[in-house]
Structure formats: structure tokens, C-alpha cells
Design an enzyme around this catalytic site. Structure first.
Site: not given
Ligand code: OSB
Ligand code: MG
Length: 369
Positions: A135, A161-163, A189, A191, A214, A239, A263, A291
Site C-alpha cells: 500500500s 495499491k495507491l492511496k 484506496d 478511505n 476501496e 473496507d 481486516k 493491513g
Molecule cells: O485503509 O487499508 C487501509 C493502513 C492504516 C489504516 C488503514 C489502511 C491502511 C493501509 C496500509 O492501507 C496497509 C498495510 O500495509 O498494513
Molecule cells: Mg482501506
């Protein structure tokens, strides 16, 4: 088993680089480990959330109180303790899935150690190693992002995976596609950073052949995610919105998601995580293991889960070095784009005492001791 002692060990471990998402920037993994001692074995787990409730409503200080005052007392009075009894024992307490997951997982670790059984065997794993995705956080510039992605691909990661967030979406995705090609398994992702009014904008991502997008909309907005899915071709993956197997089944039935990020912490532990896997698999919906920038204590059980048959997409289970210069367990090392599934009893790892001591901020007994 009989519970004898429960202890929290607060740790703060610097990340190798800041991790920026649409909800904030993390520079340190700041959380607690939960250590349970029973009459037959000891177990460890890691609380997955952060000091501030920005990813989810739970947070470090609140979770410690919930464990101390509401969850641990209900488990301590059970005549016999097994992991399967933890969920029912704490079901009268609303929410707090991440705190419940920490308790159930530490108890499960102890229980499996008392049987000599690895978690992967208990869960029904079918693989000895799992493919690793990574990520990648939001960067200040596209060249910086491309450098990071290039480095991760050189290390062997098999999926990127790109935020994303408004203002950092189509352009970085286009740049990564142009540089690394159409065959790179790529996903994004958000969020929860968008609204349904952004549907036409998000549709611009369709041309890049992403594996999934995501959690684009608000947490728990299943109706909105279904509306969005009807307007974009990229599969929606949930998620934050999925808290248990029942709402996962509902989300699948209403086409609010075509992929599921599991998760275990977010759904109350590995037993519910396996139920979600089973529900999704019965519907032919692919799942992958998310994660939370865990240390080795949180990563090890995620690798066991990710070895189940329905985990057909690479997860965010990256190597220790992606997060920390020094992990608090023996480090997980990427080999040929994969991480090994732990094969010793319980979660298969323990904190290294010297390293744990160096990163420990506070220890408190929640029960016994
Ligand atoms: O949305 O998946 C998520 C990390 C912290 C909180 C939320 C997320 C994430 C990640 C990192 O995307 C995933 C990892 O490498 O542990
Ligand atoms: Mg996520």
C-alpha cells in the site's frame, strides 16, 4: 483454560517513512500489544487502531479502558476459557470490534499454543506462502510516487495499491500505468474521501483497468456504494463499511461491493474474519487481507488468514522492512514476492524481549498480575 493475567504493553515504533492517507499522516506505529497468561499457555496480540479515531471510531486509550472495564471482566469469569467463547461473552458490549479482536486473538494464540497447533491449520489454510502487495501512501509529487512504486516492484511486490483522495487520483494512476504498463496489478484506496456527487469523476478511473477501488464513500454507506457501483466499471471493494459477516452478505446482495477487504481486527477477530471469507466465497466474491501497518505480532496471524482458499487477490501483508527498520518480532522477509505463513503453534511469533523493551512506553496490568 483459565485466565490468570492480562497486560497491555504500549509501544511506539518509528515507520521507515511517513504514511499519508486521505485521513492523515502516520510517522510512528503507536499502539499496544495485549499479553494474556492462562494456566496452560501465554498469548499475544496487537491492537490495530491508532491513538486518534481517524480510520475508525476506536483508538488506543479508549480500547484500553474498554478492555479493562468491560471486555476482560466478562472473559475472566468464564468457567473455562476458549477463543470461541470470547465473542459470545463480550456480545453484550456494543461495537469495539478492534478491542474485541485483540482479546480474542491473544486468547486464541494461548489456546493454540496449549494444543501445539498453528493458527493457519486451525483456520483451514491451503497455502504455505502468500503473495504480497504493498500500500503506497499519498506523495507530494508524481515523480516521488513513481520512485516508490519502482522500488517496491524491484523488491518483488506483486501488486500495488495507491492511496487516493480528491486532487490525487486520476493523475497518479495514469502516471503509474504509463510507466509500469497495463499488466501491473493495480488498485486504489480512498478511505471514504469521496461522495456520490464524485461518481462521474471516479468513472474516469475506469480506463485504467484497476483491480478495485476501496471504500470510496462514507463508512457504512452501503446504499451509496451500490449506487456508485452501478455507475462505474471498476469493482468497488469495501473496507471501513464491513464489520461482520452479516453486513458483508448484505453488501454483496445489494451489489455495494464486488470485492471484500478482510481486516480481522475490524470485524472482531479471526473467527468472524473466517465467516466473512466463507460468505464471500459462497458468492464467488474475491477477498484479500488488509493491513493496519501492524508489527510482526499483528502481521503473523494475518498471513495465516490470507492462506485460506478464498483469498484470491494479494493482500496488504507486506514485509517488515516496508514498515520498520526493526520489527518487534523476527522480521518477515519477502521471498520471490511472497511471505511465509507461520507454521509454529499459535500465531507463530513472539515479541523479541530486548527489542520490545526498547520500544515500550508503558506496561499496565488489566487483570491479575
Ligand atoms: O485503509 O487499508 C487501509 C493502513 C492504516 C489504516 C488503514 C489502511 C491502511 C493501509 C496500509 O492501507 C496497509 C498495510 O500495509 O498494513
Ligand atoms: Mg482501506
Amino acid at each position: 483454560m483459565k485466565l490468570e493475567r492480562v497486560e497491555v504493553v504500549h509501544v511506539a515504533i518509528p515507520l521507515v517513512s511517513p504514511f499519508r492517507t486521505s485521513f492523515g499522516t502516520m510517522t510512528t506505529k503507536d499502539t499496544f500489544l495485549l499479553h494474556v497468561v492462562t494456566d496452560t499457555a501465554e498469548g499475544w496480540s496487537e491492537f490495530a487502531a491508532d491513538p486518534q479515531p481517524r480510520y475508525c471510531s476506536e483508538f488506543v486509550a479508549g480500547a484500553e479502558l474498554v478492555l479493562r472495564d468491560f471486555l476482560v471482566p466478562r472473559v475472566a469469569t468464564l468457567p473455562t476459557l476458549t477463543a470461541a467463547l470470547v465473542g459470545p461473552a463480550v456480545s453484550g458490549i456494543k461495537g469495539h470490534e478492534l478491542a474485541k479482536a485483540a482479546l480474542e486473538t491473544a486468547v486464541l494464540d494461548a489456546e493454540l499454543r496449549s494444543y501445539g497447533m498453528p493458527l493457519a491449520v486451525y483456520l483451514g489454510a491451503v497455502r504455505e506462502r502468500v503473495p504480497a502487495g504493498v500500500s503506497v501512501g499519498i506523495k507530494d509529487s508524481v515523480p516521488e510516487l513513481l520512485d516508490d512504486v519502482e522500488r517496491y516492484l524491484a523488491e518483488g511486490y506483486v501488486r500495488i495499491k495507491l492511496k487516493i483522495e480528491p486532487g490525487w487520483d486520476v493523475e497518479p494512476v495514469r502516471a503509474v500505468r504509463e510507466r509500469f504498463g497495463a499488466a501491473l496489478p493495480l488498485q486504489v484506496d480512498a478511505n471514504t474521501a469521496y461522495t456520490l456527487a464524485d461518481a462521474e469523476h471516479l468513472r474516469r478511473l475506469d480506463e485504467f483497468g484497476l483491480l478495485l477501488i476501496e471504500e470510496p464513500l462514507d463508512e457504512n454507506n452501503l446504499y451509496g456504494h451500490a449506487r456508485l457501483q452501478s455507475r462505474i466499471a471498476t469493482p468497488v471493494c469495501l473496507d471501513e463499511s464491513l464489520h461482520n459477516a452479516r453486513d458483508t452478505a448484505a453488501a454483496i446482495a445489494m451489489d455495494a461491493c464486488r470485492v471484500v477487504n478482510i481486516k480481522p481486527a475490524r470485524v472482531g477477530g479471526y473467527l468472524e474474519a473466517r465467516r466473512i471469507h466463507d460468505v464471500a466465497r459462497a458468492h464467488g466474491v474475491p477477498v484479500w487481507c488488509g493491513g493496519m501497518l501492524e508489527t510482526g505480532i499483528g502481521r503473523a496471524p494475518n498471513l495465516a488468514l490470507a492462506a485460506l482458499p478464498g483469498f484470491t487477490l494479494p493482500g496488504d501483508t507486506s514485509a517488515s522492512a516496508r514498515y520498520f527498520a526493526e520489527d518487534i518480532t523476527e522480521p518477515f522477509v519477502l521471498v520471490d514476492g511472497h511471505l511465509p505463513v507461520p507454521r509454529t503453534p499459535g500465531i507463530g511469533v513472539e515479541p523479541l524481549p530486548d527489542v520490545l523493551r526498547r520500544f515500550t512506553r508503558a506496561r499496565r496490568d488489566l487483570y491479575g498480575g
